[in-house]
Design a protein around this motif. Structure first.
Motif, mmCIF file in Angstrom:
data_model
loop_
_atom_site.group_PDB
_atom_site.id
_atom_site.type_symbol
_atom_site.label_atom_id
_atom_site.label_comp_id
_atom_site.label_asym_id
_atom_site.label_seq_id
_atom_site.Cartn_x
_atom_site.Cartn_y
_atom_site.Cartn_z
ATOM 1 N N VAL A 125 0.840 -1.097 -0.126
ATOM 2 C CA VAL A 125 -0.163 -0.008 -0.100
ATOM 3 C C VAL A 125 0.974 1.247 -0.229
ATOM 4 N N TYR A 126 0.708 2.003 -0.794
ATOM 5 C CA TYR A 126 1.561 3.403 -1.035
ATOM 6 C C TYR A 126 0.569 4.328 -0.817
ATOM 7 N N GLU A 127 0.986 5.410 0.185
ATOM 8 C CA GLU A 127 -0.030 6.315 0.363
ATOM 9 C C GLU A 127 0.973 7.437 1.049
ATOM 10 N N SER A 128 0.229 8.737 0.790
ATOM 11 C CA SER A 128 1.225 9.853 1.389
ATOM 12 C C SER A 128 0.338 10.432 2.651
ATOM 13 N N LEU A 129 0.936 10.777 3.749
ATOM 14 C CA LEU A 129 0.615 10.962 4.910
ATOM 15 C C LEU A 129 1.148 12.425 5.457
ATOM 16 N N ARG A 130 0.163 13.342 5.801
ATOM 17 C CA ARG A 130 0.388 14.430 6.710
ATOM 18 C C ARG A 130 0.222 14.428 8.088
ATOM 19 N N ARG A 131 0.854 14.469 9.163
ATOM 20 C CA ARG A 131 0.306 14.162 10.545
ATOM 21 C C ARG A 131 0.933 15.039 11.455
ATOM 22 N N ARG A 132 0.451 15.230 12.610
ATOM 23 C CA ARG A 132 0.955 15.989 13.694
ATOM 24 C C ARG A 132 1.278 14.745 14.936
ATOM 25 N N GLN A 133 2.144 14.908 15.517
ATOM 26 C CA GLN A 133 2.419 14.108 16.453
ATOM 27 C C GLN A 133 2.966 14.968 17.588
ATOM 28 N N PHE A 134 2.525 14.353 18.950
ATOM 29 C CA PHE A 134 3.459 15.016 20.235
ATOM 30 C C PHE A 134 4.249 13.713 20.543
ATOM 31 N N GLN A 135 5.634 14.136 20.440
ATOM 32 C CA GLN A 135 6.848 13.075 20.777
ATOM 33 C C GLN A 135 7.349 13.391 22.099
ATOM 34 N N HIS A 136 7.388 12.349 22.986
ATOM 35 C CA HIS A 136 7.979 12.733 24.246
ATOM 36 C C HIS A 136 9.102 11.788 24.449
ATOM 37 N N PHE A 137 10.436 12.321 24.579
ATOM 38 C CA PHE A 137 11.562 11.864 24.830
ATOM 39 C C PHE A 137 12.123 11.799 26.002
ATOM 40 N N THR A 138 12.490 10.601 26.580
ATOM 41 C CA THR A 138 13.027 10.489 28.186
ATOM 42 C C THR A 138 14.565 10.953 28.059
ATOM 43 N N LEU A 139 14.910 11.517 29.108
ATOM 44 C CA LEU A 139 16.107 12.166 29.425
ATOM 45 C C LEU A 139 17.278 10.863 28.695
ATOM 46 N N GLY A 140 16.726 9.714 28.598
ATOM 47 C CA GLY A 140 17.596 8.491 28.247
ATOM 48 C C GLY A 140 17.493 8.406 26.432
ATOM 49 N N GLY A 141 16.639 9.174 26.075
ATOM 50 C CA GLY A 141 16.555 9.155 24.724
ATOM 51 C C GLY A 141 15.614 8.292 23.975
ATOM 52 N N GLU A 142 14.779 7.580 24.822
ATOM 53 C CA GLU A 142 13.635 6.654 24.567
ATOM 54 C C GLU A 142 12.466 7.844 24.156
ATOM 55 N N LEU A 143 11.707 7.200 22.820
ATOM 56 C CA LEU A 143 10.579 8.034 22.377
ATOM 57 C C LEU A 143 9.375 7.223 22.652
ATOM 58 N N THR A 144 8.490 8.136 23.232
ATOM 59 C CA THR A 144 7.020 7.765 23.300
ATOM 60 C C THR A 144 5.965 8.670 22.430
#
Length: 70
Positions: A18-37
């Motif tokens: 499946v080929y699709e184009s997405l435009r999205r907004r994310q709230f990304q939270h990084f820990t001090l250790g660099g892990e992304l949620t």
């Protein structure tokens, strides 16, 4: 609704590229250790470009179907 596909040539219902184009907004939270949620993910715009059957390689006979999510 969930989108499902069916190849009109070989009958495949399970394997597609499946080929699709997405435009999205994310709230990304990084820990001090660099892990992304990702805490929020909003799709602003989505455009389906094409769907290719993994079994026979055709893209001109794909049926797009919507099925209710349970």
């Amino acid at each position: 609704m969930t989108t499902t596909y069916r190849c009109g040539v070989c009958g495949n219902r399970t394997r597609f590229d499946v080929y699709e184009s997405l435009r999205r907004r994310q709230f990304q939270h990084f820990t001090l250790g660099g892990e992304l949620t990702v805490e929020e993910d909003e799709t602003i715009e989505a455009a389906l470009e094409r769907v290719v059957c993994r079994w026979c390689g055709r893209s001109d006979q794909i049926e797009v179907r919507g099925t209710p999510v349970k």
